[in-house]
Design a protein around this motif. Structure first.
Motif, mmCIF file in Angstrom:
data_model
loop_
_atom_site.group_PDB
_atom_site.id
_atom_site.type_symbol
_atom_site.label_atom_id
_atom_site.label_comp_id
_atom_site.label_asym_id
_atom_site.label_seq_id
_atom_site.Cartn_x
_atom_site.Cartn_y
_atom_site.Cartn_z
ATOM 1 N N VAL A 263 9.803 -3.384 5.113
ATOM 2 C CA VAL A 263 9.269 -2.505 4.076
ATOM 3 C C VAL A 263 10.232 -1.342 3.854
ATOM 4 N N LEU A 264 10.477 -1.040 2.582
ATOM 5 C CA LEU A 264 11.113 0.202 2.158
ATOM 6 C C LEU A 264 10.080 0.989 1.352
ATOM 7 N N VAL A 265 10.030 2.302 1.526
ATOM 8 C CA VAL A 265 9.087 3.128 0.771
ATOM 9 C C VAL A 265 9.857 4.260 0.101
ATOM 10 N N LYS A 266 9.566 4.487 -1.173
ATOM 11 C CA LYS A 266 10.213 5.587 -1.895
ATOM 12 C C LYS A 266 9.623 6.922 -1.466
ATOM 13 N N LYS A 267 10.498 7.874 -1.165
ATOM 14 C CA LYS A 267 10.054 9.187 -0.746
ATOM 15 C C LYS A 267 9.357 9.907 -1.903
ATOM 16 N N ILE A 268 8.407 10.762 -1.569
ATOM 17 C CA ILE A 268 7.606 11.470 -2.575
ATOM 18 C C ILE A 268 8.161 12.871 -2.747
ATOM 19 N N ALA A 269 8.489 13.209 -3.988
ATOM 20 C CA ALA A 269 9.037 14.529 -4.299
ATOM 21 C C ALA A 269 8.031 15.613 -3.919
ATOM 22 N N GLY A 270 8.543 16.703 -3.346
ATOM 23 C CA GLY A 270 7.677 17.818 -2.980
ATOM 24 C C GLY A 270 7.199 17.777 -1.550
ATOM 25 N N LEU A 271 7.351 16.630 -0.875
ATOM 26 C CA LEU A 271 6.974 16.537 0.524
ATOM 27 C C LEU A 271 8.197 16.758 1.408
ATOM 28 N N SER A 272 7.957 17.302 2.595
ATOM 29 C CA SER A 272 9.045 17.496 3.545
ATOM 30 C C SER A 272 9.488 16.146 4.086
ATOM 31 N N ASP A 273 10.647 16.147 4.741
ATOM 32 C CA ASP A 273 11.127 14.909 5.348
ATOM 33 C C ASP A 273 10.116 14.379 6.360
ATOM 34 N N GLU A 274 9.523 15.281 7.128
ATOM 35 C CA GLU A 274 8.541 14.857 8.126
ATOM 36 C C GLU A 274 7.307 14.264 7.456
ATOM 37 N N GLN A 275 6.840 14.886 6.382
ATOM 38 C CA GLN A 275 5.673 14.354 5.670
ATOM 39 C C GLN A 275 5.978 13.011 5.032
ATOM 40 N N ASN A 276 7.189 12.882 4.477
ATOM 41 C CA ASN A 276 7.565 11.603 3.875
ATOM 42 C C ASN A 276 7.646 10.505 4.927
ATOM 43 N N ARG A 277 8.176 10.828 6.091
ATOM 44 C CA ARG A 277 8.235 9.827 7.153
ATOM 45 C C ARG A 277 6.841 9.389 7.571
ATOM 46 N N ALA A 278 5.933 10.358 7.672
ATOM 47 C CA ALA A 278 4.553 10.028 8.063
ATOM 48 C C ALA A 278 3.873 9.187 6.991
ATOM 49 N N MET A 279 4.080 9.541 5.722
ATOM 50 C CA MET A 279 3.485 8.788 4.618
ATOM 51 C C MET A 279 4.056 7.366 4.580
ATOM 52 N N ALA A 280 5.373 7.263 4.725
ATOM 53 C CA ALA A 280 6.007 5.949 4.695
ATOM 54 C C ALA A 280 5.509 5.086 5.852
ATOM 55 N N GLN A 281 5.423 5.672 7.058
ATOM 56 C CA GLN A 281 4.987 4.906 8.218
ATOM 57 C C GLN A 281 3.548 4.426 8.063
ATOM 58 N N ALA A 282 2.677 5.285 7.519
ATOM 59 C CA ALA A 282 1.288 4.894 7.313
ATOM 60 C C ALA A 282 1.192 3.744 6.317
ATOM 61 N N TYR A 283 1.995 3.802 5.261
ATOM 62 C CA TYR A 283 1.948 2.740 4.252
ATOM 63 C C TYR A 283 2.554 1.448 4.803
ATOM 64 N N VAL A 284 3.620 1.596 5.578
ATOM 65 C CA VAL A 284 4.225 0.424 6.214
ATOM 66 C C VAL A 284 3.199 -0.286 7.088
ATOM 67 N N GLU A 285 2.437 0.474 7.857
ATOM 68 C CA GLU A 285 1.444 -0.131 8.743
ATOM 69 C C GLU A 285 0.345 -0.841 7.960
ATOM 70 N N GLN A 286 -0.058 -0.270 6.828
ATOM 71 C CA GLN A 286 -1.062 -0.935 5.997
ATOM 72 C C GLN A 286 -0.502 -2.222 5.397
ATOM 73 N N ALA A 287 0.742 -2.177 4.927
ATOM 74 C CA ALA A 287 1.359 -3.369 4.351
ATOM 75 C C ALA A 287 1.537 -4.453 5.403
ATOM 76 N N ARG A 288 1.925 -4.062 6.609
ATOM 77 C CA ARG A 288 2.072 -5.025 7.693
ATOM 78 C C ARG A 288 0.733 -5.690 8.014
ATOM 79 N N ALA A 289 -0.320 -4.872 8.072
ATOM 80 C CA ALA A 289 -1.637 -5.421 8.406
ATOM 81 C C ALA A 289 -2.041 -6.496 7.410
ATOM 82 N N ALA A 290 -1.757 -6.248 6.119
ATOM 83 C CA ALA A 290 -2.073 -7.249 5.095
ATOM 84 C C ALA A 290 -1.222 -8.506 5.281
ATOM 85 N N PHE A 291 0.049 -8.306 5.587
ATOM 86 C CA PHE A 291 0.942 -9.451 5.743
ATOM 87 C C PHE A 291 0.551 -10.294 6.953
#
Length: 361
Positions: A263-291
Motif C-alpha cells: 500500500v502507498l498512501v498520499k499524504k494529507i496537506a495540513g497534517l504533520s509528518d507524524e500525523q500523516n504517518r499515523a493516518m497512512a498506517q491506520a489506512y494501510v491496516e484497514q486495507a490489509r484487513a480487507a485483502f
C-alpha cells in the motif's frame, strides 16, 4: 439418506498444466536485495539465486552450481560475482564462470542460466518465458510517479505463502459478486476491460472500513499475469484518502505461490509528518484487513474449471480466456483472447463515473 440417484452439478477440476506464466513477476522491494548477500528464490519450480553486483544492479542466476551441485544462494558475494560455497567457483550475473581458485583455465561450458530482471516503482521484477524469449518492450512495467514523490508514503508490503495454484486469485479481477459477501462492500458500478496483456476493473461501491459513508472508487489493472495495481479513493473520518495497492504473486510450484500485498498512501496537506504517518498506517491496516479476507478464501478453496455462474457474477469466463494467453506459446495465442472486450454492470443505475473514459475505445 439416499439421494435416489439424483446428483448435483458436476464440478470439473483438472490438475493445472506443468507450466508457468509468461510475463514479469514481482520479487518485492528492490533495495531488500542490496544487502551484500545472496538471496534464495524458490520460484517457477526451481531454485534461483539473486544478488547485487558492485554497481547495485540486481542479478538473478540459476541456483545450483553445475560443478558439484552446491546451492549458490548460500554462497557469498564478491564484487560482481557470486561465489560457490563448496569449491569457490565465481559466477557472474551473466551466468558465466569468471574464475576457479585452483584452476587457471575455466571450462568453456561453465555457464548457468541468467534471468532477465527489471526495476520499476522501487520494485524488482523477473521475466519468465517458457519459450526463452526476452521481454518485448510493449509489456514493460509502467512507472508510478507516486513511488518517487515526497507527497506519498513509502511502500508498506506484506508477504505470505498461499497453498494453491496462483491462477485462483486472478479470478478476482472479474468477480463482482464477492465484494459484498466477502468484504461487506456493496457494488454500485462494475466494469471490465480486457485488451492485449492488460485486464482492467473499475469498481464503484461502498465500504465502511475504507470509505465510511462516502463512495469508494477503485481502478485496478493486471499488467500481465502476475502484477496488479489498484488506484483507490476512499475516506477515513472526514479526510479523503488516495491510495495505491500492490497485489502481485510469483509461483513456487503448481500448488503454492508467494503473494505480496503493498500500500502507498498520499499524504494529507495540513497534517504533520507524524500525523500523516499515523493516518497512512491506520489506512494501510484497514486495507490489509480487507485483502486478507480474500487470502482466507484462496487458501482453502478448490479449483473449478467450469464454474456454475449466474447473472451478476461478472465475466469470469471472458477473464479466463484472456488469462490463458500467458500459458500458451506466443504463436498459438488466439486473436480473440487478446482482442478488446468491455463488460459493464451498472447495478445501482448511477451516473456514468468519471473514470469510465478508461473503457472507451
Amino acid at each position: 439418506m439416499s439421494t435416489n440417484g439424483i446428483s448435483g452439478y458436476k464440478i470439473e477440476s483438472r490438475p493445472p498444466t506443468d507450466r508457468y506464466a509468461r510475463g514479469w513477476h514481482c520479487l518485492g522491494l528492490a533495495d531488500a536485495y542490496r544487502d551484500g548477500k545472496p538471496h534464495t528464490l524458490d520460484i517457477f519450480g526451481r531454485r534461483l539465486a539473486a544478488f547485487a553486483d558492485s554497481t547495485g544492479a540486481i542479478r538473478v542466476i540459476d541456483g545450483h552450481c553445475p560443478h558439484m551441485g552446491a546451492d549458490l544462494s548460500t554462497g557469498t558475494v564478491q564484487g560482481d560475482n557470486l561465489v560457490c560455497p563448496f569449491h569457490g567457483w565465481q559466477w557472474g550475473g551473466d551466468g558465466g564462470c569468471k574464475s576457479i581458485p585452483y584452476c587457471k583455465r575455466v571450462p568453456p561450458k561453465a555457464r548457468v542460466g541468467a534471468w532477465e530482471t527489471s526495476e520499476q516503482n522501487r520494485l524488482l521484477f523477473i521475466w519468465h518465458d517458457p519459450e526463452g524469449s526476452p521481454a518485448p518492450p510493449e509489456v514493460a512495467i509502467p512507472r508510478i510517479d507516486a513511488c518517487y514523490s515526497p507527497e506519498w508514503s513509502d511502500w508498506a508490503i506484506d508477504e505470505m505463502l498461499i497453498r494453491t495454484n496462483c491462477r485462483e486469485l486472478v479470478d478476482n479481477i472479474s468477480d463482482m459478486a464477492h465484494f459484498g459477501v466477502v468484504h461487506g462492500s456493496p457494488v454500485d458500478y462494475f466494469a471490465n476491460l480486457f485488451e492485449g496483456h492488460k485486464a482492467t476493473q473499475l469498481m464503484i461501491g461502498r465500504s465502511a472500513r475504507l470509505s465510511g459513508d462516502a463512495q469508494l472508487t477503485a481502478l485496478s489493472t493486471y499488467f500481465g499475469p502476475a502484477y496488479h495495481i489498484t488506484e483507490m479513493t476512499g475516506q477515513m473520518g472526514d479526510q479523503q484518502i488516495h491510495s495505491i495497492l500492490l497485489n502481485c504473486h510469483v509461483p513456487i510450484d503448481q500448488n503454492s505461490f508467494v503473494l505480496r500485498y503493498g500500500v502507498l498512501v498520499k499524504k494529507i496537506a495540513g497534517l504533520s509528518d507524524e500525523q500523516n504517518r499515523a493516518m497512512a498506517q491506520a489506512y494501510v491496516e484497514q486495507a490489509r484487513a480487507a485483502f486478507y479476507e480474500d487470502v482466507a478464501i484462496w487458501d482453502s478453496k478448490i479449483r473449478i474449471d467450469n464454474p456454475l455462474l449466474c447473472e451478476g457474477d461478472g465475466p469470469i469466463y471472458q477473464m479466463r480466456d484472456w488469462y490463458q494467453q500467458f500459458y500458451t506459446d506466443v504463436e498459438q495465442v488466439r486473436p480473440s483472447s487478446v482482442a478488446r472486450r468491455v463488460v459493464e454492470m451498472n447495478l445501482a443505475d448511477i451516473e456514468p463515473p468519471v473514470l469510465r473514459h478508461v473503457f472507451e475505445g
